[in-house]
Write an enzyme that holds these catalytic residues in place. Structure first.
Site, short mmCIF file in Angstrom:
data_model
loop_
_atom_site.label_atom_id
_atom_site.label_comp_id
_atom_site.label_asym_id
_atom_site.label_seq_id
_atom_site.Cartn_x
_atom_site.Cartn_y
_atom_site.Cartn_z
N GLY A 30 0.79 -1.23 0.00
CA GLY A 30 0.00 0.00 0.00
C GLY A 30 0.82 1.27 0.00
O GLY A 30 0.27 2.36 -0.17
N CYS A 239 -27.71 -9.07 -16.60
CA CYS A 239 -27.09 -8.78 -17.89
C CYS A 239 -28.05 -9.18 -19.02
O CYS A 239 -28.57 -10.30 -19.04
CB CYS A 239 -25.77 -9.53 -18.02
SG CYS A 239 -25.02 -9.35 -19.66
N CYS A 242 -26.06 -12.14 -21.10
CA CYS A 242 -25.78 -13.48 -20.57
C CYS A 242 -26.67 -13.83 -19.39
O CYS A 242 -26.64 -14.95 -18.89
CB CYS A 242 -24.32 -13.61 -20.17
SG CYS A 242 -23.87 -12.65 -18.72
N CYS A 264 -22.93 -6.96 -18.82
CA CYS A 264 -21.67 -7.14 -18.10
C CYS A 264 -20.62 -6.19 -18.63
O CYS A 264 -20.47 -6.01 -19.83
CB CYS A 264 -21.14 -8.56 -18.27
SG CYS A 264 -22.13 -9.81 -17.46
N CYS A 270 -18.73 -12.28 -19.75
CA CYS A 270 -20.04 -12.30 -20.39
C CYS A 270 -20.06 -13.36 -21.50
O CYS A 270 -20.98 -14.16 -21.62
CB CYS A 270 -20.35 -10.92 -20.95
SG CYS A 270 -22.08 -10.69 -21.40
#
Lengths: 292, 265, 255
Positions: A30, A239, A242, A264, A270
Site C-alpha cells: 500500500g 445482464c 448473458c 456485463c 459475459c
C-alpha cells in the site's frame, strides 16, 4: 515482432529500476514508491504507468490480457495489447483464466484471479488523501504517521450530502492494517476482490511516477463507518446478454424515453457465460429486451 | 484546606525556560521564561514585530526553538519534554490535547468541506467511527459556539467572518483540549462580533478548565479575557503580571506607552 | 452626628501604627506607593508614604479626603491592581493559617485569592458586553465555587432588592441606564459574600431608596464578619456604616 526495440520497449536498466521499486512496493503493501518514470510512446492518462510495470514484469512465456473498464475490445485495450505483441512478441489473450499478466484500467475481472497471476492497474491519481489535503508534504507525513482521520472526512461528506457513501469508484482502502491506498478508479464493487487475493496486484501511476502493490493474501479493508458499513453496488436487473446477476453491470440507455438495459462490463466473463448457456441449452438465446 | 502557598499554585500546564528562536537576523525571541496554568487566559501583548507570534509558534511546536526547554504536563499529570517529542507525538498532541486557532479562519479551516466535517475531522482523527455519533457531537458543538446547527452541511466559505472564527474554535475544542493557542482571534472582526466571540471564549475557558494563550495587540481584548498578561518588546518579555495590574499600574516605560496609547477599555 | 465624630480619627500620615486588632483581616504596614511617569520625563508622583491601616472582620473603615489623596490607591493596592513600592500588605482570610502577603504572591495566586475572598465594588460595570444581567451577577459566585442554584437564588434576591425589574434580567446590562448598570455592579459585588469588600464609592449618585439598600447590604456583610474598606463621600452613608474613618491628604509632590 518489431525489430530495433529492446524486448518490451524499455531498456534493461529502466526495467531493473522499476523491478527494484516493485520489490519495495511489495515489501511495504500500500505504500507509494516513487520511481523514475520513463516516457512511453503515448500520452499520460492512457496507461503509461501500467505499461511500464507490464514492460518490467513481462517475460517471453507470459500470456498478456489487457482490459479497459472490463472490455478487451476497446481502443485502449486493443492498442496496448498490440503494442506488446509488437515490442515483446508475447502471446496475448482475452481469457482471464488463460492470462498470466493482466493489465487493467478500472476493473478487476469477474472470474476470480488465481495464485501466480499478476494484475497491473493503471492509476491516474495515486494519492487518496489529496482531495482533502492538497499539500503533498502534508499527505506524505500523514501516511508516515498513519494519520488517516481525514479519509473519513470524505466519506462523512458523502453521507452528509447524499445520505449514504456516494463514492462508487476509487473507494479508499486500508492495506494490511497500515497504509490507506487508492485502489485506482475500480468500482467499489471490485473492492472485496482485493482482500486476500491469491494474485499479486501492482499499481502504476505514470504521470505522478508512483508504484504501489498489494501482495497475495493481504488484508484489504474498505473504509467505512460503523453505522454506514461498506457495501458494494447491486443492480436490480441482470445482464441482457448473458443473464448474469452477480457481475458488474454497465447501464445502457436504449431509447429517448429513458429505457435502459444492463450488460456485463467484463466482456470475457459475459462471453463465457453466454457460451456456457449455449452449450447447456442450445435452443436458448438471451433476451435482447428490457430486463426490468 | 487551602494553605497560603497552595492557593492558585498547582503546577503549570506548560512551562517554558530560556526559549530562544532567532530567524538568523537577530530577530525572534530570546531568553524567554513563561508559565501557563489551567483555567486561565494568558494574554501576550506587544506591537507587531515584538515576537508574540514567534513565541506562540514556539510554544505550539510550529517552530522549534534553538535553545531552551518546554515542558507540558499531560492529563495524567506526567511532564512531557515537548522539544524531545517525536513528530508523531507532537502532532498527536496538536489534534487531541491542544488546539490552535489561527487569526485567519481559512488557515485553520478546510474551506472545501462542510462545517460539520470541519468540526468532525478531529473526532475522526481520534478514531470516532460512528457517523451518527460524530454528527450529533458536531451539532452540539456548533450550537455551543452559536452557529445554527441547521447549517452543519454548508461550506464555511458561506459563513461570515465571525461565524468562521467560531467554527474554527469548535473545530479545536471538540476533542476537549486542555491547552489552546490563539493568534489574534478577534482581529479583523466587527466590534459587535468581537464581543460575541470574547464572551464565548470566556465562557468556554471557565466551563472547560482550559488554559488559553492568547496573542493580541488589542489591550481591551486582553482586559476582558485575560487573567494574566505578558508584554513583549523586541523578542523579550518586559513585564508580566495580573492583567489589570499591568493596565492600571504599568511599570516599564514601554508598557506605560502602550497603555497610554490604548483606547479606553 | 456624634457617631461620625467618634469614628473619625486623626490623619494617619504621621507614622501612626496600625491599630492592632485581634482579628485584623487587612493589614497595611508602612506602605509607600509612587508612580514613575516615564512619558513625562520620569516624573515621580508619590501618593502614599509609610501608610498603615488595619481592618478587622466585621469592621468598616472609610477613607476620606480630597481627590488625589490616595484613597482609591489604597483600595487598588489591597486588590493587587497596583504594585507595592515598600511596606507590606497582609490579608488574613477564612481558612488561611498564615497571612496572605500580597507583595510576595505570584500573580496567579493573587487572582485565585481575589476570586475567593475579595469583592471590588466600584460605580463602573466592566464586563463582556453581551452577557445577560443575571449571568453577570451570578458569575463571581460561580467562580468561587458556589452551586448554580444557590448563585442564581442570591443573584435574583440582590437584583430584586436593588430594584432591577425581572424583565431586565435576561438582557445584557450594556443597554441599561447608568444607574441600573451601577446597581447591577453592586449586586455583582455582593453576590459571592466575600469576606473582604473594597468599596470605591458604589453609592455615588444612587437615589435614596437604593442607597438605603446598599447600606443594608453592607451592614449584613459586616454582620457576617466581612471586612469593609471603602471610599465614600456621602456623609450620610459614612455615618451609617463606618466604624472608623481615616482622613487622608494628598502628598506634596514637586512640580
Amino acid at each position: 515482432m518489431e525489430t530495433g526495440y529492446n524486448f518490451a520497449y524499455l531498456d534493461e536498466q529502466s526495467k531493473r529500476m522499476i523491478r527494484r521499486c516493485l520489490l519495495k512496493a511489495v515489501a511495504i503493501p500500500g505504500y507509494q514508491v516513487p520511481f523514475g518514470g520513463r516516457e512511453m510512446p503515448m500520452p499520460y492518462g492512457w496507461g503509461t504507468g501500467g505499461m511500464q510495470v507490464t514492460a518490467a514484469l513481462i517475460g517471453k512465456e507470459d500470456y498478456l490480457k489487457v482490459i479497459d473498464q472490463g472490455a478487451d475490445d476497446t481502443t485502449n485495450a486493443v492498442s496496448i495489447r498490440a503494442f506488446f505483441e509488437n515490442v515483446a512478441g508475447v502471446k496475448t489473450t482475452t481469457r482471464t483464466t488463460e492470462a498470466t499478466l493482466i493489465q487493467t484500467r478500472h476493473r478487476i475481472p469477474e472470474i476470480p484471479v488465481k495464485a501466480g497471476q499478476i494484475l497491473v492497474f493503471q492509476v491516474p491519481i495515486p494519492e487518496p488523501l489529496r482531495f482533502i489535503e492538497p499539500r503533498e508534504t502534508e499527505t506524505r507525513t500523514m501516511h508516515a504517521l498513519s494519520e488517516y482521520g481525514i479519509m473519513h472526512v470524505k466519506l462523512y461528506e458523502d453521507i452528509a450530502r447524499y445520505g449514504h457513501v456516494a463514492t462508487t469508484y476509487a473507494y479508499p482502502v486500508k492495506v494490511n492494517g497500515r497504509y490507506v491506498m487508492d485502489p485506482s478508479p475500480i468500482p467499489k464493487f471490485d473492492n472485496p476482490k482485493l482482500h486476500q487475493s491469491p494474485a499479486l496486484m501492482v499499481f502504476g501511476a505514470g504521470r505522478e511516477k508512483r508504484l504501489y502493490a498489494i501482495p497475495p493474501y493481504t488484508d484489504v479493508e474498505s473504509l467505512d463507518f460503523e453505522d454506514f458499513p461498506f457495501e458494494p453496488q447491486r443492480w436490480e436487473g441482470c445482464c441482457a446478454l448473458c443473464g448474469a446477476t452477480g457481475s458488474f453491470l454497465d447501464e445502457i440507455i436504449i431509447d429517448d424515453r429513458g429505457r435502459r438495459r444492463y450488460q456485463c462490463s467484463d466482456t470475457d466473463y459475459c462471453l463465457q457465460q453466454q457460451n456456457r448457456e449455449t452449450s447447456e441449452k442450445v435452443e436458448h438465446t438471451p433476451s435482447q429486451g428490457d430486463p426490468g | 484546606m487551602i494553605s497560603d502557598t497552595s492557593i492558585g499554585m498547582e503546577p503549570p500546564i506548560l512551562s517554558a525556560r530560556k526559549l530562544r528562536y532567532d530567524y538568523g537576523n537577530g530577530k525572534g525571541i530570546a531568553n524567554l521564561d513563561l508559565e501557563v496554568f489551567s483555567a486561565e487566559v494568558l494574554a501576550v501583548v506587544g506591537e507587531s514585530g515584538s515576537g508574540k507570534t514567534t513565541l506562540l509558534k514556539c510554544l505550539s511546536t510550529h517552530l522549534t526553538p534553538q535553545s531552551g526547554s518546554l515542558s507540558y504536563r499531560s492529563g495524567k499529570g506526567e511532564p512531557l519534554d515537548i522539544l524531545q517529542l517525536s513528530t508523531a507525538a507532537k502532532r498527536e498532541l496538536l489534534r487531541t490535547d491542544w488546539g490552535f486557532v489561527h487569526q485567519h479562519p481559512h488557515l485553520g479551516l478546510r474551506m472545501r468541506v462542510s462545517a460539520g466535517a470541519n468540526v468532525g475531522e478531529r473526532l475522526m482523527a481520534n478514531a470516532w467511527r460512528h457517523y451518527g455519533d460524530i454528527r450529533s457531537e458536531t451539532g452540539r458543538w456548533l450550537d455551543m459556539v452559536e452557529v445554527d446547527p441547521s447549517r452543519i452541511d454548508e461550506a464555511p466559505s458561506l459563513f461570515s467572518g465571525g461565524m468562521q472564527q467560531r467554527l474554527q474554535i469548535a473545530r479545536n475544542l471538540v476533542t476537549r483540549p486542555r491547552l489552546v493557542f490563539m493568534d489574534e482571534p478577534t482581529g479583523g472582526l466587527d466590534v459587535s462580533v468581537q464581543a460575541k466571540l470574547l464572551d464565548l471564549l470566556r465562557r468556554l475557558v471557565f466551563d472547560l478548565d482550559l488554559a488559553l494563550v492568547l496573542v493580541t495587540h488589542d489591550l481591551a481584548v486582553a482586559r476582558m479575557l485575560a487573567d494574566r498578561m505578558i508584554v513583549m518588546r523586541e523578542g523579550e518579555i518586559i513585564e508580566s503580571g495580573l492583567t489589570d495590574q499591568i493596565l492600571d499600574d504599568p511599570q516599564h516605560p514601554y508598557s506605560q506607552l502602550l497603555v497610554a496609547s490604548m483606547l479606553a477599555a | 452626628m456624634s457617631l461620625c465624630e467618634l469614628a473619625t480619627s486623626s490623619p494617619v500620615r504621621d507614622k501612626q501604627t496600625a491599630r492592632c486588632h485581634q482579628s485584623a483581616m487587612v493589614e497595611l504596614q508602612d506602605v509607600s506607593k509612587a508612580f514613575v511617569l516615564h512619558q513625562q520625563g520620569k516624573r515621580q508622583l508619590s501618593v502614599l508614604e509609610n501608610f498603615s491601616l488595619s481592618v478587622a472582620a466585621g469592621e468598616c473603615v472609610i477613607l476620606r479626603g480630597v481627590s488625589g489623596a490616595g484613597k482609591s490607591t489604597v483600595l487598588r493596592l489591597v486588590y493587587g491592581n497596583y504594585l507595592l513600592d515598600s511596606g507590606e500588605i497582609r490579608l488574613h482570610m477564612g481558612h488561611h493559617p498564615g497571612p496572605f502577603r500580597l507583595a510576595a504572591a505570584h500573580p496567579r495566586q493573587i487572582a485565585a485569592f481575589r476570586r475567593r475572598y475579595i469583592a471590588y465594588v466600584s460605580q463602573f460595570l466592566r464586563v463582556v458586553p453581551r452577557l445577560p444581567t443575571l449571568q453577570v451577577v451570578m458569575e463571581p459566585a460561580l467562580r468561587c465555587g458556589i452551586e448554580l442554584a444557590e448563585a442564581q437564588d442570591r443573584a435574583e434576591q440582590l437584583l430584586d432588592r436593588l430594584g432591577i425589574g425581572r424583565t431586565l434580567w435576561g438582557l445584557p446590562p450594556a443597554t441599561f441606564s447608568g444607574g441600573e448598570k451601577q446597581r447591577v455592579n453592586i449586586a455583582r459585588g455582593f453576590v459571592a459574600q466575600h469576606p473582604l469588600l473594597l468599596l470605591d464609592e458604589p453609592t455615588a449618585s444612587l437615589d435614596s431608596r437604593n442607597k438605603g439598600v446598599v447600606i443594608g447590604l453592607m451592614r449584613e456583610a459586616k454582620r457576617q464578619g466581612a471586612a469593609l474598606l471603602g471610599v465614600f463621600h456621602d456623609e450620610e452613608v459614612i455615618c451609617q456604616i463606618a466604624d472608623h474613618v481615616v482622613e487622608m491628604e494628598p502628598m506634596q509632590n514637586d512640580e
